[in-house]
Scaffold this active site. Structure first.
Site, mmCIF file in Angstrom:
data_model
loop_
_atom_site.group_PDB
_atom_site.id
_atom_site.type_symbol
_atom_site.label_atom_id
_atom_site.label_comp_id
_atom_site.label_asym_id
_atom_site.label_seq_id
_atom_site.Cartn_x
_atom_site.Cartn_y
_atom_site.Cartn_z
ATOM 1 N N ASP A 147 0.929 -1.373 -0.113
ATOM 2 C CA ASP A 147 0.029 0.022 -0.028
ATOM 3 C C ASP A 147 0.995 1.297 0.105
ATOM 4 O O ASP A 147 1.866 1.499 0.477
ATOM 5 C CB ASP A 147 -0.962 0.127 1.244
ATOM 6 C CG ASP A 147 -1.830 -1.088 1.350
ATOM 7 O OD1 ASP A 147 -2.193 -1.752 0.366
ATOM 8 O OD2 ASP A 147 -2.580 -1.513 2.491
ATOM 9 N N LYS A 148 0.400 2.367 -0.479
ATOM 10 C CA LYS A 148 1.146 3.544 -0.734
ATOM 11 C C LYS A 148 1.654 4.019 0.708
ATOM 12 O O LYS A 148 2.879 4.417 0.702
ATOM 13 C CB LYS A 148 0.240 4.582 -1.080
ATOM 14 C CG LYS A 148 0.685 6.182 -0.983
ATOM 15 C CD LYS A 148 -0.210 7.225 -1.619
ATOM 16 C CE LYS A 148 0.316 8.661 -1.460
ATOM 17 N NZ LYS A 148 0.042 8.905 0.136
#
Length: 307
Positions: A134-135
């Protein structure tokens, strides 16, 4: 790139069957046939219908891959943990997406790795992401450096042979020092981003070990046994202990860390070409260390501290 095998079985076998057993796909064989590759037996060019005999040397030459303009070039630096001619392991910072999207276009890890490949003047510049994050999750990611390595690593993923371990700071105190969260994960209604535990979802299994307990939170080591989107975040929110500062899944924002407190710390797998077991670790990042520095320790388990 060239790969070599010595055929050692007594019975003869067609090249296409042998290469399939080595993880070479039909698509890759098509690239070899139509885009400048080559198949040789004892240094003589052959096609895939040739039957190998014991003691013969098979050589497969895979053509270089040229990257497309779909992924632009970023010259932001990358933190390399390991690199050889087949794979690249990087330590992703929080705040950088893994792949380009409509929202994040020009400065994802894929863009940065492409820029690195170009600066190194590598013949192949296609980006093959094996594992993504995930970012706002930091930590280790695997990139394959050619199509064959990518296919072999994908096979390991499908067979659950890539072990990923995370460090997470969690709200509250867990009742057990070791536990499993086994709950299916599905998309949330009316959202393309969030996920939820629901009977309609796909099976998801998360294992955890408590490492340190603080007055208001817990530091845990986590191993994924499946790879669902937002799996760790969804599972711990589901049991009433969302990750520190994970506002998307119900946690308040913490003053010491501004993103979900999650870091992919360790990867263990078999190297796709050398077939040797490999293990890679990375340090806990500074923002998570800052959160830990401001916590009052209640206890830590006998298995030892992570810091």
């Amino acid at each position: 790139m060239r790969f070599n095998w010595i055929y050692e079985k007594n019975e003869s076998l067609q090249i296409k069957t042998f290469l399939k057993q080595q993880g070479v796909s039909k698509g890759l064989l098509a690239r070899v046939k139509f885009h400048g590759g080559k198949i040789e037996v004892n240094q003589e060019e052959k096609n895939v219908l040739y039957y190998l005999h014991k003691g013969e040397t098979l050589a497969l030459t895979i053509p270089d891959e040229q990257g497309t303009e779909a992924i632009s070039v970023s010259h932001e630096p990358i933190s390399i943990v390991f690199e050889d001619e087949h794979i690249l392991i990087i330590d992703k910072p929080a705040g950088v997406a893994s792949l380009p999207s409509n929202i994040y276009v020009k400065d994802t890890m894929a863009n940065r790795v492409k820029g690195y490949f170009i600066r190194q003047k590598y013949a192949s510049t296609v980006i093959h992401i094996v594992t993504r994050l995930d970012k706002d999750t930091s930590g280790l990611m695997i990139f394959a450096k050619h199509r064959y390595a990518h296919a072999l690593m994908d096979q390991q993923l499908r067979l659950k042979q890539i072990q990923k371990k995370y460090v997470a700071a969690i709200n509250g105190h867990l009742q057990q020092n070791h536990g499993m969260i086994n709950a299916p994960i599905a998309r949330t209604d009316h959202s393309i981003v969030t996920r939820r535990v629901h009977d309609s979802g796909k099976p998801a299994l998360t294992e955890y070990w408590v490492r340190e307990t603080f007055e208001k939170g817990t530091l845990a080591e986590i191993q994924l046994h499946t790879g669902r989107t937002h799996q760790i975040r969804v599972h711990f929110s589901y049991i009433g202990h969302p990750l520190i500062s994970d506002t998307l899944y119900g946690a308040p924002e913490d003053q010491w860390i501004s993103r979900q407190a999650l870091h992919c710390r360790e990867l263990t797998f078999t190297h796709p070409l050398t077939k040797q077991p490999v293990n890679f670790k990375t340090d806990v990042p500074s923002d998570l260390r800052e959160w830990l520095r401001h916590q009052k320790i209640v206890s830590y388990t006998q298995k030892g501290r992570l810091m």
